[in-house]
Motif scaffolding. Structure first.
Motif, PDB file in Angstrom:
ATOM      1  N   ILE A 146       0.834  -1.206   0.000  1.00  0.00           N
ATOM      2  CA  ILE A 146       0.000   0.000   0.000  1.00  0.00           C
ATOM      3  C   ILE A 146       0.864   1.250   0.000  1.00  0.00           C
ATOM      4  CG2 ILE A 146      -1.589   1.384   1.409  1.00  0.00           C
ATOM      5  CD1 ILE A 146      -2.777  -1.371   2.343  1.00  0.00           C
ATOM      6  N   TYR A 147       1.867   1.267   0.867  1.00  0.00           N
ATOM      7  CA  TYR A 147       2.717   2.457   0.983  1.00  0.00           C
ATOM      8  C   TYR A 147       3.779   2.518  -0.106  1.00  0.00           C
ATOM      9  CZ  TYR A 147       0.567   3.887   5.334  1.00  0.00           C
ATOM     10  OH  TYR A 147      -0.342   4.333   6.265  1.00  0.00           O
ATOM     11  N   GLN A 148       4.266   1.369  -0.550  1.00  0.00           N
ATOM     12  CA  GLN A 148       5.280   1.353  -1.597  1.00  0.00           C
ATOM     13  C   GLN A 148       4.740   1.928  -2.898  1.00  0.00           C
ATOM     14  OE1 GLN A 148       8.446   0.635  -1.344  1.00  0.00           O
ATOM     15  NE2 GLN A 148       9.001   0.672  -3.507  1.00  0.00           N
ATOM     16  N   MET A 180      -9.433 -13.558 -12.956  1.00  0.00           N
ATOM     17  CA  MET A 180      -8.734 -12.302 -13.206  1.00  0.00           C
ATOM     18  C   MET A 180      -7.684 -12.094 -12.126  1.00  0.00           C
ATOM     19  SD  MET A 180     -11.472  -9.327 -12.103  1.00  0.00           S
ATOM     20  CE  MET A 180     -10.399  -8.057 -12.793  1.00  0.00           C
ATOM     21  N   LYS A 181      -6.744 -11.201 -12.402  1.00  0.00           N
ATOM     22  CA  LYS A 181      -5.683 -10.887 -11.455  1.00  0.00           C
ATOM     23  C   LYS A 181      -6.116  -9.717 -10.574  1.00  0.00           C
ATOM     24  CE  LYS A 181      -1.871 -12.421 -14.431  1.00  0.00           C
ATOM     25  NZ  LYS A 181      -1.542 -13.597 -13.635  1.00  0.00           N
ATOM     26  N   ILE A 182      -5.823  -9.830  -9.273  1.00  0.00           N
ATOM     27  CA  ILE A 182      -6.175  -8.810  -8.288  1.00  0.00           C
ATOM     28  C   ILE A 182      -4.890  -8.340  -7.598  1.00  0.00           C
ATOM     29  CG2 ILE A 182      -7.552  -8.303  -6.233  1.00  0.00           C
ATOM     30  CD1 ILE A 182      -9.261  -9.069  -8.625  1.00  0.00           C
ATOM     31  N   PRO A 183      -4.714  -7.042  -7.367  1.00  0.00           N
ATOM     32  CA  PRO A 183      -3.522  -6.576  -6.630  1.00  0.00           C
ATOM     33  C   PRO A 183      -3.428  -7.255  -5.271  1.00  0.00           C
ATOM     34  CG  PRO A 183      -4.660  -4.724  -7.638  1.00  0.00           C
ATOM     35  CD  PRO A 183      -5.556  -5.917  -7.815  1.00  0.00           C
ATOM     36  N   LYS A 184      -2.224  -7.603  -4.880  1.00  0.00           N
ATOM     37  CA  LYS A 184      -2.009  -8.353  -3.653  1.00  0.00           C
ATOM     38  C   LYS A 184      -2.421  -7.576  -2.411  1.00  0.00           C
ATOM     39  CE  LYS A 184       1.385 -11.677  -1.927  1.00  0.00           C
ATOM     40  NZ  LYS A 184       2.742 -12.240  -2.146  1.00  0.00           N
ATOM     41  N   SER A 185      -2.400  -6.255  -2.483  1.00  0.00           N
ATOM     42  CA  SER A 185      -2.756  -5.445  -1.311  1.00  0.00           C
ATOM     43  C   SER A 185      -4.263  -5.320  -1.122  1.00  0.00           C
ATOM     44  CB  SER A 185      -2.150  -4.046  -1.432  1.00  0.00           C
ATOM     45  OG  SER A 185      -2.724  -3.330  -2.511  1.00  0.00           O
ATOM     46  N   TRP A 186      -5.052  -5.829  -2.083  1.00  0.00           N
ATOM     47  CA  TRP A 186      -6.507  -5.763  -1.976  1.00  0.00           C
ATOM     48  C   TRP A 186      -7.009  -6.922  -1.121  1.00  0.00           C
ATOM     49  CZ3 TRP A 186     -10.062  -3.351  -6.033  1.00  0.00           C
ATOM     50  CH2 TRP A 186      -9.462  -2.213  -6.594  1.00  0.00           C
ATOM     51  N   LYS A 187      -8.095  -6.671  -0.405  1.00  0.00           N
ATOM     52  CA  LYS A 187      -8.675  -7.685   0.473  1.00  0.00           C
ATOM     53  C   LYS A 187      -9.909  -8.314  -0.154  1.00  0.00           C
ATOM     54  CE  LYS A 187     -10.320  -8.420   5.202  1.00  0.00           C
ATOM     55  NZ  LYS A 187     -10.528  -7.789   6.531  1.00  0.00           N
ATOM     56  N   THR A 201     -11.501  -5.115  -2.016  1.00  0.00           N
ATOM     57  CA  THR A 201     -11.376  -3.709  -1.634  1.00  0.00           C
ATOM     58  C   THR A 201      -9.912  -3.346  -1.489  1.00  0.00           C
ATOM     59  OG1 THR A 201     -13.453  -3.896  -0.421  1.00  0.00           O
ATOM     60  CG2 THR A 201     -12.144  -1.927  -0.019  1.00  0.00           C
ATOM     61  N   SER A 202      -9.538  -2.199  -2.027  1.00  0.00           N
ATOM     62  CA  SER A 202      -8.154  -1.750  -2.001  1.00  0.00           C
ATOM     63  C   SER A 202      -7.687  -1.443  -0.578  1.00  0.00           C
ATOM     64  CB  SER A 202      -7.981  -0.500  -2.878  1.00  0.00           C
ATOM     65  OG  SER A 202      -8.746   0.584  -2.365  1.00  0.00           O
TER      66      SER A 202
END
Length: 334
Positions: A146-148, A180-187, A201-202
């Protein structure tokens, strides 16, 4: 039957819009929970540096390897470290120095007593190098990501910090097989409505962006094949405008191909009133039809604070959203 009813399709779209607005805006942000996650991650980073520095002092022959491990981790997550520290300073204000002193004291009291043989030191250096590749436990990895990638959220996706979600076998997938691909930081979380397969959710559940994968059976006769003409009508501009719920404002419509299937994307803005609050959000629906089912990837952008308005949040989200939508694969057709 010459073609299926566009009126039925419009009614399905309307119900989807209503259901999704209720699902997406039901989650509240817990600042205490976020502070706990950020603080835990900061302690994780300080503890890692403490152990590497101790290895350098106590095992001079491993000093270069320890420095290299620290450097590799910094290359991957150095921005996160700086931004987390800055965020804690802003949140804690005058109490930050006391917080950091207490944290360092706790780390020293625990880590200084741990056995640190050469073998253990070697293994820890290898572990840090492995961590730099993203092999970090949850929720620390999510917080770091998230911060990176706070400034350019789509880079989390292009740097391949993602996970695959496949609907096959899901209790609410209605027999569909798409992924589909989801960002790893999403829950990922379950949704209450029957047509929503999964919700994401991001910012590990605390962010402004939500995505829902949905499936809806179409009321078509068994064996009926939808013609290209009917698909063009279904995904027309006039039909897209008619699906916007009352009070919503149409923004844009675009026909497109989603993994070889004709479809469209429709964007609209909305204001939902709850008690004395007004919740502003923007909705972007990607949809296509395969056989007798409507596939929907529904994204929501919700303004949860005054730090960014909806236009700013949308511009920030669009590059990532396009990458996510382009990753959709309809396995059932192959």
């Amino acid at each position: 039957m010459k073609h299926f009813s566009l009126t039925i399709i419009r009614s399905i779209f309307f119900l989807i819009c209503v259901f999704v607005s209720k699902e997406s805006n039901s989650q509240n942000i817990s600042s205490k929970n976020q502070l706990s996650e950020v603080s835990r991650t900061y302690g994780y980073l300080l503890g890692q540096d403490y152990s590497l520095d101790r290895i350098s002092r106590e095992h001079p022959n491993l000093q270069m390897q320890a420095i290299q491990a620290k450097g590799e981790f910094k290359i991957k997550f150095g921005n996160a470290r700086e931004k987390i520290e800055s965020a804690l300073k802003n949140i804690l204000a005058e109490s930050y120095n006391t917080y950091e002193n207490n944290l360092n004291h706790q780390l020293d009291s625990v880590l200084s007593k741990q056995l640190l043989t050469e073998e253990i030191s070697n293994n820890f250096i290898k572990e840090v190098i492995d961590r730099s590749k993203g092999n970090i436990p949850s929720p620390i990895i999510e917080t770091l990501l998230i911060y990176q990638y706070n400034s350019n959220i789509e880079e989390e996706f292009t740097d391949k910090y993602t996970f695959n979600f496949n609907t096959k076998g899901h209790i609410k997938s209605k027999g569909t097989d798409w992924k589909m691909k989801i960002p790893k930081s999403w829950k990922a979380s379950e949704a209450e409505r029957p047509n929503i397969i999964q919700k994401f959710t991001s910012e590990n559940g605390n962010g402004n962006y939500t995505l829902m994968l949905m499936i809806k059976d179409l009321p078509l006769p068994k064996g009926y094949k939808i013609s290209n003409k009917e698909l063009l009508e279904t995904f027309s501009l006039s039909n897209a405008k008619s699906m916007i719920p009352e009070g919503g404002v149409f923004i844009s419509h675009k026909r497109m191909i989603i993994d070889n299937q004709p479809g469209m994307a429709v964007e609209s803005s909305h204001i939902e009133k709850r008690l004395d609050l007004e919740i502003k959000f923007r909705m972007i629906q990607y949809m296509f039809i395969y056989k007798n089912q409507m596939y929907i990837a529904q994204s929501m952008i919700t303004q949860k604070s005054s730090s960014m308005n909806l236009d700013q949040l949308s511009v920030r989200f669009y590059p990532l959203l396009r990458l996510m939508m382009n990753s959709i694969v309809l396995n059932a057709q192959y």
